[in-house]
Scaffold this motif. Structure first.
Motif, PDB file in Angstrom:
ATOM      1  N   GLY A  72       0.676  -1.076   0.012  1.00 24.06           N
ATOM      2  CA  GLY A  72       0.034  -0.108   0.241  1.00 24.06           C
ATOM      3  C   GLY A  72       0.549   1.226   0.038  1.00 24.06           C
ATOM      4  O   GLY A  72       0.240   2.337   0.785  1.00 24.06           O
ATOM      5  N   ASP A  74       1.668   3.078  -2.554  1.00 24.19           N
ATOM      6  CA  ASP A  74       1.701   3.874  -3.944  1.00 24.19           C
ATOM      7  C   ASP A  74       0.612   5.439  -2.212  1.00 24.19           C
ATOM      8  O   ASP A  74       0.310   6.137  -2.506  1.00 24.19           O
ATOM      9  CB  ASP A  74       0.436   3.665  -4.162  1.00 24.19           C
ATOM     10  CG  ASP A  74       2.129   3.462  -4.983  1.00 24.19           C
ATOM     11  OD1 ASP A  74       3.520   3.753  -5.071  1.00 24.19           O
ATOM     12  OD2 ASP A  74       1.502   1.961  -6.316  1.00 24.19           O
ATOM     13  N   ASP A  75      -0.641   4.993  -1.224  1.00 21.75           N
ATOM     14  CA  ASP A  75      -1.612   5.754  -0.907  1.00 21.75           C
ATOM     15  C   ASP A  75      -1.303   5.425   0.405  1.00 21.75           C
ATOM     16  O   ASP A  75      -1.472   6.536   1.084  1.00 21.75           O
ATOM     17  CB  ASP A  75      -2.516   4.800  -0.535  1.00 21.75           C
ATOM     18  CG  ASP A  75      -2.727   4.057  -1.613  1.00 21.75           C
ATOM     19  OD1 ASP A  75      -3.364   5.137  -2.968  1.00 21.75           O
ATOM     20  OD2 ASP A  75      -3.920   2.807  -2.015  1.00 21.75           O
ATOM     21  N   LEU A  76       0.233   5.714   0.861  1.00 20.60           N
ATOM     22  CA  LEU A  76       1.046   6.210   2.144  1.00 20.60           C
ATOM     23  C   LEU A  76       1.051   7.784   2.209  1.00 20.60           C
ATOM     24  O   LEU A  76       1.499   8.292   1.781  1.00 20.60           O
ATOM     25  CB  LEU A  76       2.350   5.304   3.250  1.00 20.60           C
ATOM     26  CG  LEU A  76       1.739   3.792   3.275  1.00 20.60           C
ATOM     27  CD1 LEU A  76       3.111   3.414   3.059  1.00 20.60           C
ATOM     28  CD2 LEU A  76       1.280   3.929   4.878  1.00 20.60           C
ATOM     29  N   VAL A  82       3.295  -2.028   8.243  1.00 20.71           N
ATOM     30  CA  VAL A  82       2.205  -2.872   7.468  1.00 20.71           C
ATOM     31  C   VAL A  82       2.563  -3.779   7.510  1.00 20.71           C
ATOM     32  O   VAL A  82       1.479  -4.625   6.956  1.00 20.71           O
ATOM     33  CB  VAL A  82       2.702  -1.907   5.603  1.00 20.71           C
ATOM     34  CG1 VAL A  82       2.175  -0.692   6.111  1.00 20.71           C
ATOM     35  CG2 VAL A  82       3.942  -2.197   5.645  1.00 20.71           C
ATOM     36  N   THR A 136      -1.999  -4.893  -0.391  1.00 21.50           N
ATOM     37  CA  THR A 136      -1.918  -3.472  -0.838  1.00 21.50           C
ATOM     38  C   THR A 136      -3.004  -2.870   0.209  1.00 21.50           C
ATOM     39  O   THR A 136      -2.864  -1.699   0.392  1.00 21.50           O
ATOM     40  CB  THR A 136      -2.390  -3.493  -2.198  1.00 21.50           C
ATOM     41  OG1 THR A 136      -3.546  -4.401  -2.229  1.00 21.50           O
ATOM     42  CG2 THR A 136      -1.639  -4.112  -3.130  1.00 21.50           C
ATOM     43  N   ASP A 137      -2.700  -3.273   1.849  1.00 19.07           N
ATOM     44  CA  ASP A 137      -4.012  -2.929   2.149  1.00 19.07           C
ATOM     45  C   ASP A 137      -3.171  -2.070   3.543  1.00 19.07           C
ATOM     46  O   ASP A 137      -4.069  -1.657   3.961  1.00 19.07           O
ATOM     47  CB  ASP A 137      -5.128  -4.000   2.844  1.00 19.07           C
ATOM     48  CG  ASP A 137      -4.579  -4.159   3.867  1.00 19.07           C
ATOM     49  OD1 ASP A 137      -3.052  -4.707   4.162  1.00 19.07           O
ATOM     50  OD2 ASP A 137      -5.009  -5.762   4.712  1.00 19.07           O
ATOM     51  N   GLY A 138      -2.192  -2.057   3.656  1.00 24.43           N
ATOM     52  CA  GLY A 138      -1.135  -1.226   4.730  1.00 24.43           C
ATOM     53  C   GLY A 138      -1.287  -2.105   5.828  1.00 24.43           C
ATOM     54  O   GLY A 138      -0.342  -1.449   6.700  1.00 24.43           O
TER      55      GLY A 138
END
Length: 214
Positions: A72, A74-76, A82, A136-138
């Motif tokens: 994840g 790209d969304d941090l 993580v 990808t969920d962090g």
């Protein structure tokens, strides 16, 4: 069956995240290297004989990858703990660990060869398998699996001074995650409790005393 191999502390920018961890623990992580095609690079800090901390972030020297970066990233908007990896214990293989997690209902992808170039020019090689759902969920509580083979374990060649004291996790279905950890021998290594969201926490012993990464 398996043991904790490394913790993944992901960030939107590597240099400030590395500096923040260094200020927290009193030891500076060393450059690891880029992950070609994935769009990331890392710094590393030993947490014991066979466990280390990986600080990972986008690599500005690589083009945008074809797929989203793992964990994840790209969304941090801020660094966070993580995910974590496990490696097979003596007498076990990466396939044995994956089989045990599949028996618990976890879907895993195929084992893939990986590599990166260290700052001193050494090419490292290892095998890796991710949960089929990806990371990808962090806050991935299903560990990914790594096998180093003949490559020197990073924990033995990165800055020392810190040790991993304990790990804990929260999850909306703690019984499922706890059963998974028990199946691969992590029942006493990672405690799991109920929570509205999935999260990880690690307590480290450091030159600055006991500190917590979340």
């Amino acid at each position: 069956m398996a043991a904790i191999d490394h913790l993944v502390f992901a960030a939107p920018d590597l240099d400030p995240a590395t500096a923040a961890v260094g200020a927290l623990v009193g030891v500076s992580a060393a450059a690891g290297g880029p992950h070609p095609g994935i769009g990331t690079r890392n710094t590393l800090l030993s947490l014991g004989d066979e466990v280390y901390l990986e600080i990972i972030a986008p690599d500005p020297d690589q083009p945008e990858p074809a797929n989203p970066r793992p964990f994840g990233i790209d969304d941090l908007s801020a660094p966070r703990l993580v995910a974590f990896a496990v490696h097979p214990t003596q007498g076990e293989t990466i396939d044995d660990v994956i089989a045990a997690m599949r028996d618990c209902g976890e879907d895993f992808g195929d084992v893939a060869p990986m590599s990166r170039l260290t700052p001193d020019g050494e090419q490292l090689h290892w095998s890796l398998a991710f949960p089929a759902a990806g990371l990808t969920d962090g806050a991935a509580l299903v560990p990914f699996v790594i096998e180093w083979g003949d490559t020197t374990h990073p924990a033995t060649v990165t800055p020392a001074g810190c040790t991993l004291v304990s790990m804990s996790a929260t999850h909306p279905d703690p019984d499922r995650i706890g059963a998974l950890y028990n199946s691969i021998g992590l029942g006493t290594a990672v405690s799991v409790s109920a929570g509205d969201t999935a999260s990880l926490q690690a307590v480290l012993s450091s030159p600055k005393g006991r500190v917590t990464l979340r």
